[in-house]
Design an enzyme around this catalytic site. Structure first.
Site, PDB file in Angstrom:
ATOM      1  N   GLU A  60       0.829  -1.138  -0.102  1.00 49.95           N
ATOM      2  CA  GLU A  60       0.029  -0.114  -0.059  1.00 49.95           C
ATOM      3  C   GLU A  60       0.981   1.408   0.021  1.00 49.95           C
ATOM      4  O   GLU A  60       0.496   2.066  -0.693  1.00 49.95           O
ATOM      5  CB  GLU A  60      -0.943  -0.066   1.067  1.00 49.95           C
ATOM      6  CG  GLU A  60      -2.269  -0.866   0.783  1.00 49.95           C
ATOM      7  CD  GLU A  60      -2.298  -2.528   1.046  1.00 49.95           C
ATOM      8  OE1 GLU A  60      -0.969  -2.734   1.686  1.00 49.95           O
ATOM      9  OE2 GLU A  60      -2.917  -3.153   0.975  1.00 49.95           O
ATOM     10  N   HIS A 129     -11.425  -4.701   8.417  1.00 49.40           N
ATOM     11  CA  HIS A 129     -11.859  -4.525   7.109  1.00 49.40           C
ATOM     12  C   HIS A 129     -13.174  -3.496   7.168  1.00 49.40           C
ATOM     13  O   HIS A 129     -13.941  -3.207   6.275  1.00 49.40           O
ATOM     14  CB  HIS A 129     -12.427  -5.587   6.407  1.00 49.40           C
ATOM     15  CG  HIS A 129     -11.229  -6.463   5.901  1.00 49.40           C
ATOM     16  ND1 HIS A 129     -10.263  -7.016   6.666  1.00 49.40           N
ATOM     17  CD2 HIS A 129     -10.650  -6.708   4.657  1.00 49.40           C
ATOM     18  CE1 HIS A 129      -9.460  -7.569   6.063  1.00 49.40           C
ATOM     19  NE2 HIS A 129      -9.515  -7.532   4.636  1.00 49.40           N
TER      20      HIS A 129
END
Lengths: 329, 396
Positions: A60, A129
């Site tokens: 990321e 999440h």
């Protein structure tokens, strides 16, 4: 007008901007061959090819950092992070670099990059999440923050974000990807950042809701009207930075009461910030303390029962609105 | 040691550039002690050959991106030392108008893409710059320089993988000065041969003598060619050494004086000057010219920086956002007690200006050593003798 799901509207926004501007490219984990973890980039690889629609490794900070560098080099990258939780791995590039570079190099470099990411609970994805980090990004000077709640806004804001010369954090809600809505057709439906939408007119209380909570706020307003004879004004800010505070203050001056609804955590949240702004700037118009409705102050639990208990629902909003109105109805 | 190849003009230029950086850094250290520059100051004295060897074979269109020790990199790229010094002084004529400081030098015109204060933060950005050039079908290569310490950051592996995976036109160069701040390489990296550290990602590496400007030139030229013509990223590990501490706030308890002395014997400037003389390419007269010119340029830079204005307070919010034609004050600075003025305001509101002015008043200070953030509160240490003597004189 066409009726589209949110994911289709967002996809169309990217496709139209890619057709319009050769410098636009899309990159992220599983955005190309897999067509996106939430299928938002479906069809882009077929139309634009691997040069402009790039699968990346699961890295990321480097995906976003490569976006920063590509933007400094004259491209307009749209970077997808699979969820807002994963954006924490890229905070160095988002905060220390994307947001700071135009300022610390005194305008010699620009970072016209969009970082898209879905957040929010409702699908039992548990504590890694499902979070809502609008407030976290809202805090950073140098970033713009968008949080659309309808397919029409999603498309028009994403197109505006891609054309904008600033780094934009574009937060989507996982539970809204399948939501349908009328979307105006045409390339030039671009929504200016910093323009709130008044979803419902009312004179008794102002309810501000973002992302999925914009819908929860509207639902609560309906209940307030039907069951309590209360006319709520519902405002969706659509972007948090810049924020259309004028529209919110104007409404509060009329209703004298405000409720802010978000899915994120209460401490230092979007509501905490907005409540302060309203209190500072419309104190004399307030007849009651500003009410906040937020997600529970816990990491998001997995169990469906616990998860639903942690997310705000219209009942919570109705209750907060009635508390603000206590004594006057 | 690389064979001696360059002609008189090139040799002179290499020597002059290295000498200028050396003199600039010495003076920057001195001005720091005189409290003309603030924050942290990282000097590259001893590392000049790695810097100049690299930039001397780059093309104008190539990108260079570095670390927080990059005054010299900008100067090597052609940035006016006056503007670098003015940035250290925090003045309006600085490379970033005084808002970046020593760690964040930048010169878009010369494609020096910064100056970054986060170790390893520049690596992904370098990959992005290389991607932009590749995407647009340009020839430009990105040269990404970083220290041995950065090879331990997660970005290192991530970026090596991406660069190899996407065949980016990029050259990585580790300025291995043997210490990540005060931690020696044996104590910070399990693999001390950094040239091997990217091999597993598909990026070959090799080691060179970073004190030998000609060796650096030769190796970087080949790395640039590989990146430009074959789209093959590679890594160079250049052994170099900083004579000064990590920053000006470094007591240097982690290394022996003998070690510093040993490296000084390999001084990149002295050794290259000797070789130029021996090869008969330059004479003593030219060497003196180089020294004189460096002295003159650096003193002029200090004079320029001293004369440059402090940044006006109403620029506090400038360049935070790129504003559109009808957009105004994106910053949405809602500091109390100013009532909301709207986001479309082009100028700084009065209350924000007053707050800025009140704060800026604290910037006024007496001359003399500036409290160092690392030692603030301690007795003042590390003032250079020359400056200490000046301070005493001034006090008399």
């Amino acid at each position: 007008m066409a009726e589209l799901r949110m994911r289709e509207a967002l996809r169309d926004a990217m496709a139209e901007e890619m057709r319009r501007d050769e410098a636009v490219l899309v990159m992220g984990e599983d955005v190309a061959v897999f067509q996106g973890a939430f299928k938002v980039t479906e069809g882009l690889l077929d139309e634009f090819g691997e040069r402009r629609v790039r699968d990346t490794p699961i890295s990321e900070n480097t995906i976003v950092g490569a976006g920063v560098g590509a933007a400094m080099g004259g491209l307009r990258p749209v970077v997808e992070l699979m969820t807002v939780n994963f954006s924490l791995l890229a905070l160095d590039q988002i905060v220390n670099h994307a947001a700071a570079i135009p300022y610390m190099f005194n305008g010699q470099a620009r970072v016209p990059m969009v970082v898209r990411m879905p957040g929010g609970g409702g699908h039992q994805l548990g504590p890694t999440h499902s979070h809502s980090f609008e407030a976290l990004f809202l805090q950073v000077p140098g970033l713009l923050v968008a949080c659309p709640s309808t397919p029409a806004d999603g498309k028009a804001l994403l197109k505006a974000a891609i054309r904008d010369d600033n780094p934009v954090i574009f937060i989507e809600h996982e539970s809204l990807y399948g939501a349908r809505g009328e979307v105006p057709e045409g390339d030039d439906e671009v929504l200016r950042f910093g323009e709130a939408a008044v979803r419902r007119q009312g004179s008794d209380v102002t309810i501000v809701g973002i992302l999925k909570m914009a819908h929860t706020a509207a639902e609560a307003a309906q209940t307030l009207a039907d069951a309590h004879g209360v006319e709520a004004e519902v405002i969706d800010p659509r972007t948090l930075r810049p924020l259309d505070l004028d529209t919110i203050l104007e409404s509060v001056r009329k209703t004298n009461r405000a409720v802010i609804v978000e899915e994120g955590w209460p401490h230092g949240g979007v509501g905490a910030n907005l409540a302060t702004l309203i209190t500072e700037q419309a104190f004399d118009h307030l007849d009651a303390p500003v009410q906040r409705v937020t997600g529970a102050d816990v990491p998001m639990p997995y169990s469906r029962r616990l998860e639903q208990a942690a997310i705000p629902h219209s009942e919570h909003v109705v209750k907060a609105a009635l508390a603000a109105l206590e004594g006057s109805i | 040691m690389a064979d001696f190849a360059p002609d008189a003009t090139t040799s002179y230029e290499l020597l002059a550039r290295m000498a200028l950086i050396r003199r600039f850094e010495e003076e920057a250290g001195r001005q720091y002690q005189r409290a003309k520059a603030g924050g942290f100051l990282h000097l590259a004295i001893g590392e000049e050959a790695t810097i100049v060897g690299t930039t001397s074979v780059m093309r104008d269109e190539d990108y260079l991106i570095g670390t927080y020790r990059t005054h010299g990199h900008a100067i090597a790229r052609g940035t006016d030392p006056k503007r670098v010094m003015a940035e250290l002084f925090g003045r309006v004529d600085g490379t970033s108008g005084g808002r970046g400081g020593s760690m964040h030098i930048f010169d878009a015109e010369r494609r020096f893409m910064g100056g970054y204060g986060i170790v390893g933060g520049n690596l992904p950005i370098a990959a992005g710059l290389a991607l932009s050039a590749d995407f647009k079908g340009e020839d430009a290569v990105t040269v990404c320089m970083f220290g041995d310490g950065a090879s331990n950051a997660g970005n290192f592996g991530e970026t090596m993988n991406l660069a190899a995976l996407w065949s980016l036109p990029i050259l990585f160069l580790v300025e291995n000065n043997l210490y990540g701040m005060g931690t020696s390489i044996e104590r910070h990296s399990a693999q001390t041969d950094l040239s091997k550290k990217a091999e597993g990602y598909g990026i070959p590496g090799h080691r060179i003598d970073g004190m030998d400007v000609l060796a650096v030139r030769e190796s970087v030229a080949e790395g640039l060619r590989l990146a430009r013509e074959e789209r093959r990223p590679s890594l160079i590990e250049a052994f170099t050494y900083r004579y000064r501490g990590h920053s000006a706030a470094d007591p240097e308890v982690y290394r022996e004086r003998d070690e510093v002395e040993e490296w000084r014997q390999k001084d990149p400037i002295e050794s290259f000057a000797r070789r130029c003389i021996e090869a008969g390419v330059l004479g003593e007269r030219e060497l003196q010219q180089v020294r004189d010119k460096a002295e003159e340029t650096v003193l002029a830079a200090v004079e320029f920086a001293e004369a440059s204005a402090e940044p006006p307070l109403d620029t506090l919010y400038e360049n935070l956002y790129v504003l559109g034609e009808d957009e105004g004050w994106y910053a949405v600075d809602e500091r109390s007690p100013e009532p909301h003025r709207g986001e479309h305001e082009g100028n700084m509101p009065d209350a924000a200006r007053e707050l800025a002015e009140a704060g800026a008043a604290y910037a006024a200070q007496d001359d003399g050593p500036r409290p160092n953030p690392a030692t603030h509160g301690d007795a003042q240490e590390g003032t250079e003798p020359e400056v200490a003597a000046e301070a005493e004189e001034a006090a008399d």
